[in-house]
Design a protein around this motif. Structure first.
Motif, PDB file in Angstrom:
ATOM      1  N   LEU A   7      12.361-107.210 -58.796  1.00 48.45           N
ATOM      2  CA  LEU A   7      13.196-106.079 -59.161  1.00 48.45           C
ATOM      3  C   LEU A   7      14.665-106.454 -59.189  1.00 48.45           C
ATOM      4  N   TYR A   8      15.405-105.666 -59.936  1.00 52.22           N
ATOM      5  CA  TYR A   8      16.851-105.777 -59.920  1.00 52.22           C
ATOM      6  C   TYR A   8      17.359-104.766 -58.897  1.00 52.22           C
ATOM      7  N   GLY A   9      17.747-105.245 -57.729  1.00 46.39           N
ATOM      8  CA  GLY A   9      18.195-104.350 -56.666  1.00 46.39           C
ATOM      9  C   GLY A   9      17.021-103.792 -55.885  1.00 46.39           C
ATOM     10  N   PHE A  10      17.222-102.621 -55.281  1.00 48.46           N
ATOM     11  CA  PHE A  10      16.211-102.006 -54.430  1.00 48.46           C
ATOM     12  C   PHE A  10      15.149-101.300 -55.265  1.00 48.46           C
ATOM     13  N   ASN A  11      14.002-101.071 -54.640  1.00 42.18           N
ATOM     14  CA  ASN A  11      12.975-100.219 -55.229  1.00 42.18           C
ATOM     15  C   ASN A  11      13.350 -98.773 -54.904  1.00 42.18           C
ATOM     16  N   ASN A  12      13.802 -98.032 -55.907  1.00 47.32           N
ATOM     17  CA  ASN A  12      14.297 -96.677 -55.694  1.00 47.32           C
ATOM     18  C   ASN A  12      13.251 -95.598 -55.934  1.00 47.32           C
ATOM     19  N   LEU A  13      12.003 -95.975 -56.140  1.00 49.89           N
ATOM     20  CA  LEU A  13      10.959 -94.991 -56.361  1.00 49.89           C
ATOM     21  C   LEU A  13      10.700 -94.195 -55.085  1.00 49.89           C
ATOM     22  N   THR A  14      10.516 -92.896 -55.230  1.00 53.98           N
ATOM     23  CA  THR A  14      10.155 -92.033 -54.109  1.00 53.98           C
ATOM     24  C   THR A  14       8.717 -91.578 -54.290  1.00 53.98           C
ATOM     25  N   LYS A  15       7.895 -91.792 -53.269  1.00 56.15           N
ATOM     26  CA  LYS A  15       6.485 -91.410 -53.308  1.00 56.15           C
ATOM     27  C   LYS A  15       6.256 -90.347 -52.232  1.00 56.15           C
ATOM     28  N   SER A  16       5.716 -89.215 -52.636  1.00 53.95           N
ATOM     29  CA  SER A  16       5.503 -88.128 -51.679  1.00 53.95           C
ATOM     30  C   SER A  16       4.052 -87.673 -51.707  1.00 53.95           C
ATOM     31  N   LEU A  17       3.498 -87.470 -50.523  1.00 55.46           N
ATOM     32  CA  LEU A  17       2.119 -87.012 -50.359  1.00 55.46           C
ATOM     33  C   LEU A  17       2.113 -85.736 -49.533  1.00 55.46           C
ATOM     34  N   SER A  18       1.493 -84.692 -50.065  1.00 53.73           N
ATOM     35  CA  SER A  18       1.238 -83.472 -49.311  1.00 53.73           C
ATOM     36  C   SER A  18      -0.253 -83.425 -49.026  1.00 53.73           C
ATOM     37  N   PHE A  19      -0.603 -83.393 -47.734  1.00 49.25           N
ATOM     38  CA  PHE A  19      -1.997 -83.504 -47.308  1.00 49.25           C
ATOM     39  C   PHE A  19      -2.311 -82.294 -46.428  1.00 49.25           C
ATOM     40  N   ASN A  20      -3.278 -81.473 -46.847  1.00 49.03           N
ATOM     41  CA  ASN A  20      -3.635 -80.267 -46.109  1.00 49.03           C
ATOM     42  C   ASN A  20      -5.120 -80.277 -45.783  1.00 49.03           C
ATOM     43  N   ILE A 126       0.518 -81.824 -43.706  1.00 45.92           N
ATOM     44  CA  ILE A 126       1.228 -83.084 -43.494  1.00 45.92           C
ATOM     45  C   ILE A 126       1.949 -83.464 -44.778  1.00 45.92           C
ATOM     46  N   ASP A 127       3.221 -83.810 -44.657  1.00 46.43           N
ATOM     47  CA  ASP A 127       4.001 -84.286 -45.792  1.00 46.43           C
ATOM     48  C   ASP A 127       4.598 -85.645 -45.433  1.00 46.43           C
ATOM     49  N   VAL A 128       4.365 -86.620 -46.307  1.00 42.16           N
ATOM     50  CA  VAL A 128       4.902 -87.963 -46.115  1.00 42.16           C
ATOM     51  C   VAL A 128       5.691 -88.342 -47.368  1.00 42.16           C
ATOM     52  N   ALA A 129       6.958 -88.683 -47.194  1.00 40.13           N
ATOM     53  CA  ALA A 129       7.796 -89.116 -48.316  1.00 40.13           C
ATOM     54  C   ALA A 129       8.351 -90.493 -47.994  1.00 40.13           C
ATOM     55  N   THR A 130       8.154 -91.436 -48.902  1.00 36.67           N
ATOM     56  CA  THR A 130       8.645 -92.795 -48.698  1.00 36.67           C
ATOM     57  C   THR A 130       9.527 -93.204 -49.869  1.00 36.67           C
TER      58      THR A 130
END
Length: 256
Positions: A7-20, A126-130
C-alpha cells in the motif's frame, strides 16, 4: 487476510461488524421469569462480557488500549473497548508502528420477558469497528459459541478506501461474498441462514435461526417430564413463534 497488500501509506479502510444474538427461554411463573433474568444477568455481567470481548480483540489481532464497563439496575450490562490495530509500513520502506485509536468494541445486554406467554428473551448486541487490515469476522465462531445463540443477526460493512503503490484506490482488501464465508460449516449446519448483500456498497447482512429445538434446553427451572404432551406442544409452539418473529423482524402471528 493473510495475503499482504503493498500500500501507499496506511490502510485506511474501516470494517464494522454488528453482531446480535437472542437466547429464548420458557419460564413458567412470574417468579421464574425474574429468576431467569437474574440468572442471565449474572452469567453475562460486565466482568464476563469484558473477558469475552478481550479474547475477541486478541483473536482479530488487536490490542486493548482502554476499557469502560458498567452493570445496570435492574438488569443489563455494557462494556466499551478502545483498541489499536497493528504495525503499518508506509511507502518508501521505512518501518513505523502506529496505533489507530479509531477502532473500538462495544457490547450491551438486554434481558426481558413477554408479559403473557412466559417467554423470556436475552439479547446481546456487539459492535466491532476496526481501521486497518484486520477484520472482526475472524471472531464469529467464538462469538456464536460464547452465547446460547438461537437467533443471530449480523451486519458487516467496509467503508472508505486505501491505495496500492500505483495509486489505484482499493475499496476492499479481502475476498467476501457472504458473512457465512467466515463461519464454520459445523455451526452453519445447525441454523437456517438468509443473506441480504449489497456488493456494490460492500454491505453484507446475514441472519440465522436455530433449526432443531430440544424443549428441555429451553425450560427454566422445569423438567420436560413434568409436563403433559399437550403442554409440551403448546410451549414448543410458543417458543417457535417467538423465534420466527425475532428472525423475521415483524409480528408474524399478531401481538408479540
Amino acid at each position: 487476510m493473510e495475503n499482504k497488500l503493498k500500500l501507499y501509506g496506511f490502510n485506511n479502510l474501516t470494517k464494522s461488524l454488528s453482531f446480535n444474538i437472542y437466547d429464548v427461554c420458557y419460564a413458567k411463573t412470574a417468579r421464574s421469569q425474574q429468576e431467569y433474568i437474574a440468572y442471565v444477568d449474572e452469567q453475562y455481567n460486565s466482568e464476563r462480557i469484558t473477558d469475552i470481548m478481550t479474547h475477541v480483540t486478541e483473536m482479530i489481532g488487536a490490542q486493548v488500549l482502554s476499557v469502560s464497563r458498567q452493570d445496570y439496575d435492574p438488569q443489563g450490562a455494557s462494556a466499551t473497548f478502545l483498541i489499536a490495530d497493528d504495525t503499518m509500513i508506509p511507502a518508501g520502506g521505512t518501518e513505523t508502528v502506529a496505533h489507530l485509536d479509531k477502532s473500538h468494541v462495544t457490547v450491551h445486554t438486554y434481558p426481558e420477558f413477554h408479559p403473557d406467554t412466559s417467554i423470556a428473551t436475552f439479547r446481546v448486541d456487539i459492535d466491532v469497528a476496526t481501521c486497518g487490515k484486520i477484520t472482526p469476522l475472524t471472531a464469529l465462531d467464538y462469538l456464536i459459541g460464547s452465547f446460547d445463540s438461537d437467533i443471530i443477526t449480523m451486519d458487516y460493512r467496509v467503508r472508505g478506501f486505501t491505495r496500492n503503490l500505483d495509486g489505484e484506490k482499493l475499496f476492499i482488501d479481502h475476498d467476501i461474498t457472504s458473512i457465512q464465508n467466515y463461519i464454520d460449516v459445523k455451526i452453519l449446519d445447525k441454523y437456517d441462514a438468509v443473506d441480504i448483500n449489497v456488493y456494490q456498497a460492500n454491505m453484507f447482512h446475514t441472519k440465522m435461526l436455530i433449526k432443531e429445538l430440544d424443549l428441555q434446553n429451553y425450560l427454566f427451572n422445569t423438567d420436560v417430564n413434568e409436563l403433559p404432551p399437550r403442554r409440551r406442544l403448546e410451549i414448543t409452539n410458543a417458543l417457535q413463534r417467538e423465534m420466527i418473529e425475532i428472525f423475521s423482524g415483524r409480528n408474524v402471528f399478531g401481538n408479540g
